[in-house]
Design an enzyme around this catalytic site. Sequence first.
Site, PDB file in Angstrom:
ATOM      1  N   GLY A  37      39.643  40.561  52.571  1.00 43.14           N
ATOM      2  CA  GLY A  37      38.920  41.218  51.487  1.00 43.14           C
ATOM      3  C   GLY A  37      37.550  40.590  51.296  1.00 43.14           C
ATOM      4  N   SER A  40      35.914  44.181  46.248  1.00 45.27           N
ATOM      5  CA  SER A  40      36.819  44.100  45.084  1.00 45.27           C
ATOM      6  C   SER A  40      38.148  43.441  45.441  1.00 45.27           C
ATOM      7  CB  SER A  40      37.093  45.502  44.541  1.00 45.27           C
ATOM      8  OG  SER A  40      37.770  46.265  45.523  1.00 45.27           O
ATOM      9  N   GLU A 115      41.633  52.306  49.436  1.00 40.52           N
ATOM     10  CA  GLU A 115      40.467  52.100  50.303  1.00 40.52           C
ATOM     11  C   GLU A 115      40.100  53.316  51.141  1.00 40.52           C
ATOM     12  OE1 GLU A 115      39.795  49.015  48.598  1.00 40.52           O
ATOM     13  OE2 GLU A 115      38.724  48.890  50.478  1.00 40.52           O
TER      14      GLU A 115
END
Length: 222
Positions: A37, A40, A115
Site C-alpha cells: 500500500g 490510502s 481499488e
Amino acid sequence: MKQESAAQNTPPASPPPSPPAQHPRDHGDPQALWIFGYGSLVWRPDFAYSDSRVGFVRGYSRRFWQGDTFHRGSDKMPGRVVTLLEDHEGCTWGVAYQVRGEQVSEALKYLNVREAVLGGYDTKEVTFYPQDTPDQPLKALAYVATPQNPGYLGPAPEEAIATQILACRGFSGHNLEYLLRLADFMQLCGPQAQDEHLAAIVDAVGTMLPCFCPTEQALALV
Ligand SMILES: N[C@@H](CCC(=O)N[C@@H](CS)C(=O)NCC(=O)O)C(=O)O
C-alpha cells in the site's frame, strides 16, 4: 504491527487453498501473500492481515495523477489520489501487509471492489524492500492506476493538484485528509523517505488554505 483476526485464531479445518497462481507468493509461506500500500492503504487497509512492514519499492514514483469520483471526489468534482508511475530513478515508500490462509481471499475480494471496481486500479507485482531488512526483499501485489483507466487524470502542476484536493470530498472523506494522512506517514518514515511531489502539493495547500477558507472552516475540512 500485527493485527489479529478471527480467521487467524481459528485453525482452518483443512489446508486453505493456495493463493491464485497469478499472485506473488511468499516463498517463506506459500499460503501467504504480501500486499503493498502506498496511498490510502497506508493508513486504512481495512482488511485483516497477519503482519506488516514499512519499506519501499524501487523503479516507481508516487503521483497524484488518478482521478477519484467515489472515495475522495464526485462525478462533478473528481478528487485526486495516488498511483505509481514507472520511473527508473524512483523510490516509493509505503506499507506491505502479509495476509495468510483465509485472509488472502478476503483481502483480495475486498480490494477488488475498493481499488479496481470503485477506483480503476489494476494489480501489479512489485519487489518490496522492508526498511529493517532491505537485503531480504519480498514479492508483493500492488494496485496501480494506469493511463488506460477511465479515471486517469495524468500530470498537472502541483498548485493545480492542490487546488483540486482542497475543493473535493467523497464517500470516504475530504481529499485534503487523504493528502495529509499520507504526508503524516512519510514524516514517520524518517528523513531517508523523500517524496518531492507530495511535499510540493502539501506546501501549495499550506499557501492556499488561508485564502481558500478561514481557519475554523479549514479545520472542518479534515
Ligand atoms: N493503491 C494505492 C492507492 C489506494 C487508494 O488511495 N485508493 C483509493 C481508491 S480511489 C481508496 O481506496 N481510497 C479510500 C480512501 O480514500 O479512504 C494504495 O496502495 O494505497
